[in-house]
Design a protein around this motif. Structure first.
Motif, PDB file in Angstrom:
ATOM      1  N   ALA A 132       0.613  -1.283  -0.150  1.00  0.00           N
ATOM      2  CA  ALA A 132      -0.006  -0.077  -0.001  1.00  0.00           C
ATOM      3  C   ALA A 132       0.955   1.204  -0.008  1.00  0.00           C
ATOM      4  O   ALA A 132       0.412   2.380  -0.663  1.00  0.00           O
ATOM      5  N   HIS A 133       1.978   1.309   0.637  1.00  0.00           N
ATOM      6  CA  HIS A 133       2.893   2.312   0.810  1.00  0.00           C
ATOM      7  C   HIS A 133       3.617   2.731  -0.546  1.00  0.00           C
ATOM      8  O   HIS A 133       3.727   3.671  -1.097  1.00  0.00           O
ATOM      9  N   LEU A 134       4.016   1.703  -1.365  1.00  0.00           N
ATOM     10  CA  LEU A 134       4.326   1.614  -2.637  1.00  0.00           C
ATOM     11  C   LEU A 134       3.189   2.388  -3.610  1.00  0.00           C
ATOM     12  O   LEU A 134       3.834   2.962  -4.705  1.00  0.00           O
ATOM     13  N   VAL A 185      -7.745  -2.230   3.685  1.00  0.00           N
ATOM     14  CA  VAL A 185      -6.598  -1.658   3.119  1.00  0.00           C
ATOM     15  C   VAL A 185      -6.763  -0.178   2.680  1.00  0.00           C
ATOM     16  O   VAL A 185      -6.147   0.658   2.932  1.00  0.00           O
ATOM     17  N   ARG A 186      -7.952  -0.295   2.075  1.00  0.00           N
ATOM     18  CA  ARG A 186      -8.369   0.835   1.411  1.00  0.00           C
ATOM     19  C   ARG A 186      -8.680   2.202   2.603  1.00  0.00           C
ATOM     20  O   ARG A 186      -8.357   3.183   2.331  1.00  0.00           O
ATOM     21  N   ASP A 192      -7.457   4.445  -3.284  1.00  0.00           N
ATOM     22  CA  ASP A 192      -8.924   4.479  -4.091  1.00  0.00           C
ATOM     23  C   ASP A 192      -9.017   2.954  -4.018  1.00  0.00           C
ATOM     24  O   ASP A 192      -8.121   1.979  -3.848  1.00  0.00           O
ATOM     25  N   GLY A 193     -10.113   2.664  -4.744  1.00  0.00           N
ATOM     26  CA  GLY A 193     -10.507   1.077  -4.867  1.00  0.00           C
ATOM     27  C   GLY A 193      -9.451   0.348  -5.563  1.00  0.00           C
ATOM     28  O   GLY A 193      -9.113  -0.863  -5.147  1.00  0.00           O
ATOM     29  N   TRP A 198      -5.011  -3.833  -5.749  1.00  0.00           N
ATOM     30  CA  TRP A 198      -3.727  -4.176  -6.326  1.00  0.00           C
ATOM     31  C   TRP A 198      -2.833  -4.427  -5.129  1.00  0.00           C
ATOM     32  O   TRP A 198      -2.000  -5.652  -4.980  1.00  0.00           O
ATOM     33  N   ALA A 199      -2.842  -3.706  -4.193  1.00  0.00           N
ATOM     34  CA  ALA A 199      -2.038  -3.922  -2.619  1.00  0.00           C
ATOM     35  C   ALA A 199      -2.366  -5.052  -2.349  1.00  0.00           C
ATOM     36  O   ALA A 199      -1.647  -5.993  -1.854  1.00  0.00           O
ATOM     37  N   THR A 200      -3.623  -5.503  -2.042  1.00  0.00           N
ATOM     38  CA  THR A 200      -4.098  -6.595  -1.558  1.00  0.00           C
ATOM     39  C   THR A 200      -3.693  -7.966  -2.339  1.00  0.00           C
ATOM     40  O   THR A 200      -3.320  -8.827  -1.679  1.00  0.00           O
TER      41      THR A 200
END
Lengths: 222, 232
Positions: A132-134, A185-186, A192-193, A198-200
């Motif tokens: 998520a940070h990326l 995570v959002r 955003d969704g 993608w992070a998940t």
């Protein structure tokens, strides 16, 4: 910020209410509350899984009997070739033993389940936080872990003590949890969704690869 | 209750307003209830068959003979028909041998408990198929510019289970495959309509979003079978 307010968030998380994760994020002890929630859920789930395993054991034939029938079945090709392969595949018989553990072995669920739930949460949470940070996320690790702990709520659908081990229920709950993790995570990172998705997905894939590698190394080592 | 049933009937007839009106909790409850009903019918039929093992053996022998007759009308060469028929007969015999093995609980009690397990697993099996599929449809619909939320998609998509209320009827009448095909097609139509209504998409993108995950899964399955045959 009491236990009842935490428990009230669970059905909302189950029904994909994104605001539940925002409320979890605001809790002063989100990380500790999340860990306590997963520990309690894991203990209850362990008991349900142990009961389901014992029920399956008493209602299904022994693995040795199944092996004997497979060994003595006279079948034409290609069925005979498939049966010979099944008899050679130790992993399939191991899977059958996992699906039908003996009653004493079933009690292992009581310890393994909470530990697996906590370990999986920490590993996934850390990976999702990094991903998520990326992607531009702004949440802290505590907030990420707090929200992803609540996203474990769908495992509660497995709290039925009749379910046999290795059945589709795990797949159903897993898909539900994964969707909930994206919402978590959002909320934790104000993404955003699509970025949350993608992070998940990246965290889930990384965890799956790590587990597969670990299983491969363990298999090779044995 | 009457209002709920009327809305459910309208949703089954692809009424857009009825599809939009459902909340996630009642839609999920309906989905699980329909699946459980199917599971109970399946569990009862299975238990009845297991308790009447003599009749089950006879039914297997008749099925093997019917398959033999059906294959005569197939375009397969005679030796392939013969091999296939012998394999199916051997598989049915193996199934019978495995079912005859003793269990620790034994007798009717084991059958009753196992049937109950089959019944309760059915909603989870349905959920394991439906939830990932609907999530994939949601992602595709959003990629096509859809505006619906995840809750709305799941709520409307859960109504695709409504036609499956007819599945137990198929089991009772012995025409389960035919009824299954009809209810699956009807459920797919509800899913396409739900995708269109929830996301505000045109018919084409809604249809593509709704069927693509299924086609992708079929393609992967065929690839896996092809690979397994090639590696053999």
């Amino acid at each position: 910020m009491s236990t009842p307010t935490l428990v009230a968030l669970v059905p909302r998380a189950l029904l994909f209410d994104g605001d539940a994760y925002l409320e979890m994020k605001k809790r002063p002890r989100a990380l500790e509350d999340g860990a306590a929630f997963l520990l309690a859920l894991g203990a209850a789930l362990g008991l349900a899984l142990a009961c389901g395993a014992i029920v399956t054991w008493v209602t299904s034939p022994g693995i040795a009997d199944v092996q004997r029938v497979l060994a003595h079945t006279a079948a034409p090709w290609p069925l005979s070739r498939w049966l010979a392969a099944v008899r050679r595949w130790d992993w399939l018989l191991s899977a059958l033993r996992w699906a039908r553990p003996a009653p004493l072995m079933s009690l292992a669920y009581l310890v393994v389940t909470p530990l697996t739930l906590l370990g999986g949460w920490l590993a996934f949470g850390a990976l999702a936080h990094g991903a998520a940070h990326l992607l531009g996320g702004q949440g802290s690790l505590r907030e990420t872990l707090g929200c992803t702990a609540l996203a474990g709520a769908p495992w509660a659908v497995l709290l039925l003590p009749l379910l046999p081990p290795l059945n589709p229920a795990g797949l159903a709950a897993g898909a539900w949890v994964l969707a909930a993790q994206a919402q978590a995570v959002r909320a934790a990172h104000a993404l955003d969704g699509w970025r949350a998705f993608w992070a998940t997905a990246a965290a889930a894939l990384a965890l799956a690869l790590a587990l597969a590698l670990g299983a491969l190394v363990a298999g090779v080592g044995r | 209750m009457g209002d709920v049933l009327a809305t459910a009937w309208r949703a089954a007839r692809l009424d857009a307003d009825a599809l939009r009106r459902w909340g996630l909790a009642p839609a999920l409850a309906l989905f699980l209830a329909v699946s459980l009903l199917g599971g109970v019918a399946d569990g009862l039929t299975w238990a009845q068959a297991r308790l009447q093992r003599g009749q089950l053996t006879l039914a297997r022998e008749r099925l093997a003979a019917r398959v033999d007759n059906w294959l005569l009308y197939s375009p397969l060469p005679l030796d392939a028909q013969h091999t296939l028929a012998r394999n199916i007969a051997a598989w049915l015999d193996l199934e019978g041998d495995l079912e005859g093995l003793p269990t620790p609980l034994g007798g009717g009690a084991a059958v009753a408990v196992a049937a109950l397990q089959r019944a309760v697993v059915a909603p989870y099996r349905a959920l394991a198929l439906w939830l990932p599929y609907t999530l994939a449809v949601f992602a595709l619909a959003r990629a096509f510019g859809g505006r619906g939320s995840l809750r709305e998609m799941l709520a409307a998509g859960a109504l695709s289970a409504l036609p499956h209320l007819l599945d137990p009827l198929g089991v009772l009448l012995g025409i389960a495959p035919l009824v299954g095909m009809v209810t699956a097609g009807w459920g797919a139509a509800i899913l396409v309509k739900a995708t269109r209504v929830v996301h505000g998409l045109e018919a084409g993108p809604a249809l593509i979003a709704a069927v693509t995950p299924g086609l992708a899964a079929l393609a992967l399955a065929l690839l896996a079978v092809g690979l397994a045959l090639w590696l053999r």
